[in-house]
Design a protein around this motif. Structure first.
Motif, PDB file in Angstrom:
ATOM      1  N   MET A 142       0.760  -1.371   0.081  1.00  0.00           N
ATOM      2  CA  MET A 142       0.067  -0.049  -0.112  1.00  0.00           C
ATOM      3  C   MET A 142       0.860   1.287  -0.269  1.00  0.00           C
ATOM      4  N   SER A 143       0.406   2.410  -0.358  1.00  0.00           N
ATOM      5  CA  SER A 143       0.929   3.481  -0.424  1.00  0.00           C
ATOM      6  C   SER A 143       1.004   4.488   0.637  1.00  0.00           C
ATOM      7  N   LEU A 144       1.988   5.192   0.760  1.00  0.00           N
ATOM      8  CA  LEU A 144       2.441   6.062   2.050  1.00  0.00           C
ATOM      9  C   LEU A 144       2.651   7.307   1.693  1.00  0.00           C
ATOM     10  N   TYR A 145       1.822   8.511   1.783  1.00  0.00           N
ATOM     11  CA  TYR A 145       1.823   9.807   1.364  1.00  0.00           C
ATOM     12  C   TYR A 145       2.235  10.618   2.492  1.00  0.00           C
ATOM     13  N   LEU A 146       3.398  11.385   2.119  1.00  0.00           N
ATOM     14  CA  LEU A 146       3.818  12.444   3.135  1.00  0.00           C
ATOM     15  C   LEU A 146       3.539  13.939   2.774  1.00  0.00           C
ATOM     16  N   VAL A 147       3.259  14.617   3.644  1.00  0.00           N
ATOM     17  CA  VAL A 147       2.756  16.043   3.096  1.00  0.00           C
ATOM     18  C   VAL A 147       3.654  17.175   4.143  1.00  0.00           C
TER      19      VAL A 147
END
Length: 176
Positions: free
Chosen positions: A1-6
């Motif tokens: 699954m994806s990990l998004y960092l903002v």
């Protein structure tokens, strides 16, 4: 699954001020930044949202979560590098201190005055990542230092490479 960092949006402090754990207020253009981030995330499925407990991150994370009927889980390990006694000082004033010059000479291993080193930051981010459920599409709203730590952990970069790369305000970074 994806990990998004903002990375959080800009803060209302003069340029050149150190503000790792300092709870700096958001800049006046926050609404514009937030709308752009929310728009770019609109087509991305998210199961979980984590945030640094710093208000500059929590504000954005809660706005994103509200649009998705999710809750935000705050985690201390997602805070920026702790600059200790240097919080709120200019980088020039920090460099004038012997402890500042020592840190600038070895900013990866040397601790900030009454704070932590980048090694310490990497260790706490690594601890968070070891516990994160990788089966979930996850968003972290955090800081440049944490994003750089992830570039080392997941991007397999050397510390100097990760620290040399810019991390823009409001930018979204994705890892598989």
């Amino acid at each position: 699954m994806s990990l998004y960092l903002v990375r959080h949006t800009p803060v209302a402090l003069p340029k050149g001020i150190c503000y790792g754990w300092l709870d700096a207020p958001l800049a006046d253009d926050y609404p514009r930044y937030a709308q752009q981030i929310i728009s770019r995330l609109s087509e991305i499925k998210l199961d979980k949202i984590y945030s640094s407990p710093s208000q500059r991150c929590v504000t954005l994370a809660e706005e994103i979560a509200q649009m998705r009927a999710l809750t935000v889980e705050k985690d201390e390990r997602l805070r920026e590098l702790h600059f200790g006694a240097w919080e709120g000082l200019s980088w020039e004033a920090i460099y004038e201190r012997e402890s500042g010059r020592r840190w600038f000479a070895d900013y990866w291993h040397a601790q900030t005055e009454e704070g932590e080193s980048h090694d310490d930051l990497l260790h706490r981010v690594s601890s968070f990542e070891a516990e994160r459920d990788r089966r979930l599409e996850t968003l972290l709203v955090t800081h440049a230092g944490v994003i750089r730590a992830y570039r080392i952990l997941l991007g397999h970069l050397e510390p100097d490479e990760a620290l040399a790369q810019s991390v823009n305000f409001g930018e979204i970074y994705k890892y598989e």
